[in-house]
Design an enzyme around this catalytic site. Sequence first.
Site, mmCIF file in Angstrom:
data_model
loop_
_atom_site.group_PDB
_atom_site.id
_atom_site.type_symbol
_atom_site.label_atom_id
_atom_site.label_comp_id
_atom_site.label_asym_id
_atom_site.label_seq_id
_atom_site.Cartn_x
_atom_site.Cartn_y
_atom_site.Cartn_z
ATOM 1 N N HIS A 97 0.840 -1.207 0.000
ATOM 2 C CA HIS A 97 0.000 0.000 0.000
ATOM 3 C C HIS A 97 0.878 1.261 0.000
ATOM 4 O O HIS A 97 0.725 2.130 -0.864
ATOM 5 C CB HIS A 97 -0.924 -0.032 1.229
ATOM 6 C CG HIS A 97 -1.806 1.159 1.376
ATOM 7 N ND1 HIS A 97 -3.152 1.116 1.115
ATOM 8 C CD2 HIS A 97 -1.536 2.435 1.756
ATOM 9 C CE1 HIS A 97 -3.666 2.312 1.322
ATOM 10 N NE2 HIS A 97 -2.716 3.135 1.720
ATOM 11 N N GLU A 98 1.802 1.337 0.931
ATOM 12 C CA GLU A 98 2.650 2.532 1.032
ATOM 13 C C GLU A 98 3.541 2.681 -0.198
ATOM 14 O O GLU A 98 3.787 3.789 -0.670
ATOM 15 C CB GLU A 98 3.497 2.500 2.314
ATOM 16 C CG GLU A 98 2.698 2.573 3.613
ATOM 17 C CD GLU A 98 1.736 3.753 3.678
ATOM 18 O OE1 GLU A 98 2.035 4.820 3.106
ATOM 19 O OE2 GLU A 98 0.656 3.601 4.296
#
Length: 286
Positions: A97-98
């Site tokens: 995600h990051e």
Amino acid sequence: MERYDDGFAEERQRIERLVEEIIAGEHKIDKLPNSSAGFTGADLENLLNEAAILAAKQSRRYILQADIDQAFVKVGIGAEKKSKVISEKEKKITAYHETGHAILFHELPDVGPVHTISIIPTGMGAAGYTMPLPEKDEMFNTKSKMLETIMVSLGGRIAEEIIFGDVTTGASQDIKQASAIARAMVTQYGMSEKLGMINYGSDDDEVFIGRDLAHTRSYGERVASDIDSEVKRIIDECYAKAKQIILEHEDILHKCSALLIEKEKIGQAEFDRLFTGAEEKSAATE
Ligand code: ZN
């Protein structure tokens, strides 16, 4: 203020005295205005206070840039909670995600570059964060920068989709941010050709004034639905562009996520190195 867990009142008093001294002193910090763009006076006071606590804990009577940086993460994003137990699966999802956010920060010209990527949970309830270098306090936001910010916001969710074929609730803040920017572009900044250069008011103002929304809205149902479809069009277009960029860098997506799972937090130099191909298995500079 920081809570001290040691329970020693004397030590606490010593640190508090040092903090007062540091704040009362004339210790200049070059980079303070940059990292604090958008901060209110109270935020700045909070930031300086946090930095002073970090300095005082090391018995220093002056604040280093490192104190400011660490304090910035703390007051800006919430304290990191290293102690929280996270499953391997959650860690992996957060890493991808990051990295999705980070790739877009790196690739898009008007945002970024990436300063830090972390998958250490923060006190604010986030599973991780991607922080760009603090930006200059600019007077205006451009349309292209706003579109890029929307793209960056969507990057986390897109990475989850690409890798896991499933999505989590972890992107709710991102989606909220993307929608808010798109809506402001359409209703406040005249950035939609379809709706034109008209201010359609914002819900916030109306709530603030405390009147009934339905009675104060200055436009009809048709315009309301046009606004919604324009917001959706902007988000959809940003989504498609962002997804293409992330897919083009799928190798980085995997490499960066693996590095994050291993180290939990990486800095600009390490992240940039992934793009140049000059991978090093070293302790790195940050
Ligand atoms: Zn996110």
